[in-house]
Design an enzyme around this catalytic site. Structure first.
Site, PDB file in Angstrom:
ATOM      1  N   SER A 120       6.438  25.500  54.117  1.00 30.66           N
ATOM      2  CA  SER A 120       6.386  24.097  53.681  1.00 30.66           C
ATOM      3  C   SER A 120       7.705  23.699  53.019  1.00 30.66           C
ATOM      4  CB  SER A 120       5.234  23.907  52.697  1.00 30.66           C
ATOM      5  OG  SER A 120       5.387  24.825  51.624  1.00 30.66           O
ATOM      6  N   ASN A 159      11.862  22.246  53.768  1.00 31.08           N
ATOM      7  CA  ASN A 159      12.443  21.005  54.248  1.00 31.08           C
ATOM      8  C   ASN A 159      12.027  20.715  55.701  1.00 31.08           C
ATOM      9  OD1 ASN A 159      15.585  19.778  55.172  1.00 31.08           O
ATOM     10  ND2 ASN A 159      14.511  18.928  53.417  1.00 31.08           N
ATOM     11  N   TRP A 160      12.127  21.733  56.567  1.00 27.49           N
ATOM     12  CA  TRP A 160      11.747  21.576  57.974  1.00 27.49           C
ATOM     13  C   TRP A 160      10.247  21.809  58.158  1.00 27.49           C
ATOM     14  CZ3 TRP A 160      12.566  18.940  61.906  1.00 27.49           C
ATOM     15  CH2 TRP A 160      12.419  19.361  63.226  1.00 27.49           C
ATOM     16  N   PHE A 203       4.169  28.456  49.966  1.00 32.18           N
ATOM     17  CA  PHE A 203       4.487  29.569  49.062  1.00 32.18           C
ATOM     18  C   PHE A 203       4.444  28.988  47.643  1.00 32.18           C
ATOM     19  CE2 PHE A 203       7.748  31.893  46.645  1.00 32.18           C
ATOM     20  CZ  PHE A 203       7.227  33.176  46.733  1.00 32.18           C
ATOM     21  N   PHE A 205      11.994  35.468  55.126  1.00 35.59           N
ATOM     22  CA  PHE A 205      10.650  35.703  54.594  1.00 35.59           C
ATOM     23  C   PHE A 205       9.628  35.992  55.702  1.00 35.59           C
ATOM     24  CE2 PHE A 205      12.539  32.478  51.600  1.00 35.59           C
ATOM     25  CZ  PHE A 205      12.895  33.408  50.636  1.00 35.59           C
ATOM     26  N   LYS A 241      24.112  29.068  66.306  1.00 35.46           N
ATOM     27  CA  LYS A 241      24.872  27.869  65.899  1.00 35.46           C
ATOM     28  C   LYS A 241      25.088  27.835  64.391  1.00 35.46           C
ATOM     29  CE  LYS A 241      21.466  25.414  63.962  1.00 35.46           C
ATOM     30  NZ  LYS A 241      21.473  24.786  62.637  1.00 35.46           N
ATOM     31  N   ASN A 297      24.417  24.525  56.377  1.00 35.19           N
ATOM     32  CA  ASN A 297      25.402  25.604  56.481  1.00 35.19           C
ATOM     33  C   ASN A 297      26.817  25.035  56.494  1.00 35.19           C
ATOM     34  OD1 ASN A 297      23.960  28.343  56.951  1.00 35.19           O
ATOM     35  ND2 ASN A 297      22.808  26.868  58.184  1.00 35.19           N
ATOM     36  N   LYS A 356      17.182  27.198  51.694  1.00 35.15           N
ATOM     37  CA  LYS A 356      17.856  28.456  52.039  1.00 35.15           C
ATOM     38  C   LYS A 356      18.795  28.269  53.227  1.00 35.15           C
ATOM     39  CE  LYS A 356      15.384  30.825  49.110  1.00 35.15           C
ATOM     40  NZ  LYS A 356      15.978  31.057  47.816  1.00 35.15           N
ATOM     41  N   GLN A 381      20.630  29.771  56.486  1.00 36.37           N
ATOM     42  CA  GLN A 381      20.314  30.799  57.474  1.00 36.37           C
ATOM     43  C   GLN A 381      21.568  31.427  58.075  1.00 36.37           C
ATOM     44  OE1 GLN A 381      16.226  30.661  58.464  1.00 36.37           O
ATOM     45  NE2 GLN A 381      17.138  30.755  56.448  1.00 36.37           N
TER      46      GLN A 381
END
Ligand SMILES: NC(=O)C1=CN([C@@H]2O[C@H](COP(=O)(O)OP(=O)(O)OC[C@H]3O[C@@H](n4cnc5c(N)ncnc54)[C@H](O)[C@@H]3O)[C@@H](O)[C@H]2O)C=CC1
Ligand SMILES: O=C(CO)COP(=O)(O)O
Length: 412
Positions: free
Chosen positions: A15, A17-18, A46, A116, A265, A332, A358, A360
């Site tokens: 749950s 942002n995306w 979470f 996770f 990407k 990113n 987070k 990636q």
């Protein structure tokens, strides 16, 4: 066509942002397709204590102090930490109990930061329905024991269910604001679905790593058939579940290409951020994007050649389009840019400026470097290798152009 009496129950695992954005999309569609899907969509959150934003309307309903994230989502229909300011549909319900979230679900949508996933799958295993089907919206790859694993593959291996992939040029705040965009679903329908399941003997094993060139771990899973009372899970059903007027879905068979596009990407977006941070201009960024696409294609061609369709990288939203969006506005990209501007490691930007979201790209760059190094192929992927060297502080950003020059003598 046979009549079906049961509806699919869809659960969202994650749950952020995306995750919340996809939750909104799926909840909107569940409400519109009541014959196919249960209206209530459960989204695993979470659990954590979150601060309530300074907004009298929110304070009135939640109080001023920290509250549980799931309570906040269910009370004000807003993810006040990861997607603040966005009204989520009433039929999207947060649940902090993972096992409870998955137990009756027939479609599991995996949407959480890749770091996770493994732990989350271990907690799900045994509580999910054996005939559930999965779709991974996660961008990244896992490397362990010298093998690269797509997250769709990890779901298949750990839960013994079929799992496909969704990826595209989908920056969440733009999608949730319903600005038009496209996405790609890679769905490689398992052979058994709804064709001969009425007793005739058949091989319903699916080779988890059937996408790969070198079969370093030939694992099979035995798929459980979906009871015939449910509508068939096939590409058209997935399109119905995800497509919105502002979110156009194109389904292809190339699961590995879709998953790899989304993962790789993020490494390239870090390089684009370094370049912009240095104010080297658009020509340099275009060079990064061009070299990056070629490395994506080469990666797929080398290790997933049985499945990867190179057109996924050039023609699908999961390829070039995602690269363009991510190299202009992704987290990113923005974090790499800020790290150059401030002269601090990207992890520090992630920690201090992303509000708990987070990145990636950093872990993917490390994973891909470990894999390329073990394969002895680092020289074929100079951009991926350079990004790793920079984030590990072995090289400075200034060196990036020389690391990418074709003439090795020019690299000093
Ligand atoms: N945000 C975006 O614009 C897009 C993200 N993606 C991909 O979607 C995936 C999910 O990303 P986001 O939803 O943006 O996540 P995010 O960046 O918002 O990360 C926060 C999420 O991590 C969860 N989390 C934190 N600690 C955890 C733990 N110990 N165990 C389990 N979960 C924990 C939080 O509850 C929250 O749901 C990623 O792979 C990302 O690359 C794909 C397209 C767009
Ligand atoms: O994948 C994304 C857009 O398609 C988002 O990328 P970031 O994780 O870099 O924000």
């Amino acid at each position: 066509m046979s009549k079906t009496s049961l509806k699919h129950k869809v659960a969202i695992i994650g749950s952020g942002n995306w995750g919340s954005t996809i939750g909104k999309i799926v909840a909107e569609n569940a409400k519109e397709h009541k014959k196919l899907f249960e209206t209530t969509i459960v989204m695993w959150a979470f659990e954590e204590d979150v601060d309530v934003p300074n907004d009298p309307g929110l304070w009135e309903k939640l109080g001023a102090g920290p509250v549980k994230l799931s309570h906040a989502i269910n009370t004000v229909h807003q993810n006040i930490k990861y997607l603040p300011g966005v009204r989520l549909p009433d039929n999207l319900v947060a649940n902090s109990n993972l096992q409870d979230t998955v137990k009756d679900a027939t479609i599991l949508v995996f949407n959480l930061p890749h770091q996770f996933l493994s732990m989350t799958l271990s907690q799900i295993n045994g509580y999910h329905r054996p005939y559930a089907r999965g779709i991974s919206c996660i961008k990244g790859v896992d490397v362990a024991d010298g093998t690269v694993t797509l997250y769709s593959e990890m779901v298949m291996e750990k839960l013994q269910i079929y799992c496909c992939a969704l990826s595209g040029a989908n920056i969440a705040p733009e999608v949730v604001a319903e600005k038009f965009c496209e996405t790609t679903i890679g769905y490689d329908s398992p052979p058994m679905d709804y064709k001969e399941r009425d007793g005739s003997p058949r091989d319903n094993r699916v080779k988890v790593d059937e996408q790969r060139q070198s079969n370093s771990k030939p694992t099979h899973i035995k798929l459980s058939p979906i009871p015939k009372e449910y509508p068939p899970v096939e590409s058209s059903l997935l399109k119905t579940l995800f497509e919105r007027p502002y979110f156009q879905v194109h389904v292809v068979r190339d699961v590995a290409g879709v998953a790899l596009g989304g993962a790789l990407k993020n490494i390239i977006a870090l390089a684009a951020g370094f370049v912009t941070g240095k104010k080297w201009g658009e020509n340099t960024k275009a060079a990064i994007v061009r070299i990056g696409v070629l490395e994506m294609v080469e990666f797929g061609r080398t290790w997933f050649s049985k499945s990867v369709d190179e057109r996924t990288f050039t023609e699908e939203s999961a390829g070039m389009a995602d690269l363009i969006a991510s190299c202009n506005a992704g987290r990113n990209y923005r974090s790499a840019l800020r790290s150059v501007e401030k002269g601090v490691p990207i992890e520090e930007i992630e920690e201090t400026e992303l509000g708990g979201q987070k990145l990636q790209g950093i872990s993917t760059a490390r994973a891909v470097h470990e894999f390329l190094s073990k394969e002895g192929k680092l020289d074929k992927f100079p951009l991926f290798a350079s990004v790793y060297e920079i984030i590990e502080n072995h090289q400075s950003v200034e060196k990036l152009p020389s690391l990418l020059r074709k003439d090795p003598k020019a690299q000093n």
